[in-house]
Design a protein around this motif. Structure first.
Motif, short mmCIF file in Angstrom:
data_model
loop_
_atom_site.label_atom_id
_atom_site.label_comp_id
_atom_site.label_asym_id
_atom_site.label_seq_id
_atom_site.Cartn_x
_atom_site.Cartn_y
_atom_site.Cartn_z
N LYS A 196 -0.72 -3.92 -6.87
CA LYS A 196 -1.88 -3.81 -6.75
C LYS A 196 -2.49 -5.35 -5.96
O LYS A 196 -1.97 -5.80 -6.19
CB LYS A 196 -2.71 -3.84 -8.87
CG LYS A 196 -4.26 -3.79 -8.64
CD LYS A 196 -4.31 -3.90 -10.24
CE LYS A 196 -5.71 -3.49 -10.00
NZ LYS A 196 -6.22 -4.25 -11.71
N ASP A 236 1.02 -1.32 -0.39
CA ASP A 236 -0.12 -0.25 -0.05
C ASP A 236 0.68 0.96 -0.47
O ASP A 236 2.17 1.41 0.28
CB ASP A 236 -0.94 0.18 1.23
CG ASP A 236 -2.22 0.77 1.32
OD1 ASP A 236 -2.33 1.62 -0.10
OD2 ASP A 236 -2.99 0.97 1.52
N ILE A 242 -12.41 -2.02 -2.38
CA ILE A 242 -11.17 -1.06 -2.87
C ILE A 242 -10.50 -1.93 -3.54
O ILE A 242 -9.82 -3.64 -3.75
CB ILE A 242 -10.26 -1.26 -1.84
CG1 ILE A 242 -11.27 -0.77 -0.11
CG2 ILE A 242 -9.17 -0.17 -1.74
CD1 ILE A 242 -10.61 -0.33 0.79
N SER A 243 -10.05 -1.31 -4.55
CA SER A 243 -8.69 -1.42 -5.43
C SER A 243 -8.01 -0.69 -5.43
O SER A 243 -8.41 0.77 -6.44
CB SER A 243 -9.64 -1.83 -7.39
OG SER A 243 -8.72 -2.30 -7.66
N GLN A 244 -6.75 -0.98 -5.97
CA GLN A 244 -5.58 -0.30 -5.53
C GLN A 244 -4.80 -0.02 -6.48
O GLN A 244 -3.43 -1.72 -5.77
CB GLN A 244 -5.82 0.48 -4.48
CG GLN A 244 -4.37 1.61 -4.49
CD GLN A 244 -3.76 1.95 -3.10
OE1 GLN A 244 -4.73 3.05 -2.47
NE2 GLN A 244 -3.20 2.06 -2.47
#
Length: 222
Positions: A154, A94, A160-162
């Motif tokens: 990723k 993250d 949530i997708s980051q």
């Protein structure tokens, strides 16, 4: 007299050309292009970390074949190529501002690290081929250096997708390679002598020491 001398020189040149062409024909070149598909293992997991899903790799490039003997059965291969490698696990990367943090989450839907590499293989080659025989046994061993052109982390978790460009990877990587097989299908393996991360990445206070092992198929093309 001039005609005789000219005829002699032309005949001598023609014979020399035939001999030279005959020698060059024996020093044929092999396996100058390659395409590979691999399964990527992650070694040296930290406590609680585990690999998930199908971690795969793709590679393709060109190799200059330099014969070491007249029969062409021994050679050196020097090349360059591109590779894409993905690694799926329960390790989540993250980012907040410019700070990248890592955690282990077993509830994660998907977590992937993808790398794009510029590769430089160097091989010692043995094969029992001839200039006329295209089905033969081969054993190619050597080293492969690589420069990381880019990497992306990723993850998907519920809604949530980051994803972001991960700069924590070791930029210059290298490892041992081995290819062996017959005709079209050849087994290929790569064991990294460098760690995937550059030493700045850690999870739960433990420095990440991931080391890739890639095993798959490689196809050589003239």
């Amino acid at each position: 007299m001039r005609f005789v001398i000219l005829f002699f020189l032309v005949t001598l040149y023609s014979n020399a050309q035939v001999v030279r062409d005959s020698i060059e024909d024996k020093r044929y070149l092999e396996d100058q292009f390659y395409i590979g598909l691999s399964y990527n293992f992650i070694l040296n997991h930290p406590e609680g970390s585990a690999q998930r899903n199908l971690s795969y790799g793709l590679q393709a490039g060109i190799i200059k074949d330099i014969p070491l003997n007249r029969a062409g059965t021994r050679a050196i291969g020097i090349g360059a190529g591109l590779a894409l490698n993905s690694y799926y696990s329960n390790l989540v990367a993250d980012i907040s501002g410019e700070t990248i943090s890592y955690s282990i989450n077993d509830d994660i839907t998907r977590s992937k690290l993808e790398t794009h590499l510029l590769e430089f293989p160097l091989e010692l080659r043995w094969r029992n081929s001839t200039a006329e025989e295209y089905k033969f046994w081969r054993i190619y061993g050597g080293i492969k250096a690589a420069y990381v052109l880019g990497a992306r982390s990723k993850y998907d978790l519920e809604d949530i997708s980051q994803g972001f460009n991960n700069t924590d990877l070791t930029k210059f990587q290298y490892g041992l390679t081995l290819s062996f097989g017959y005709n079209t299908f050849n087994i290929n393996a790569y064991y990294s002598l460098t760690e995937l991360f550059d030493g700045n990445a850690a999870v739960n206070g433990e420095v990440l020491q991931y080391r890739p092992l890639r095993v798959g198929l490689i196809f050589y093309i003239l």
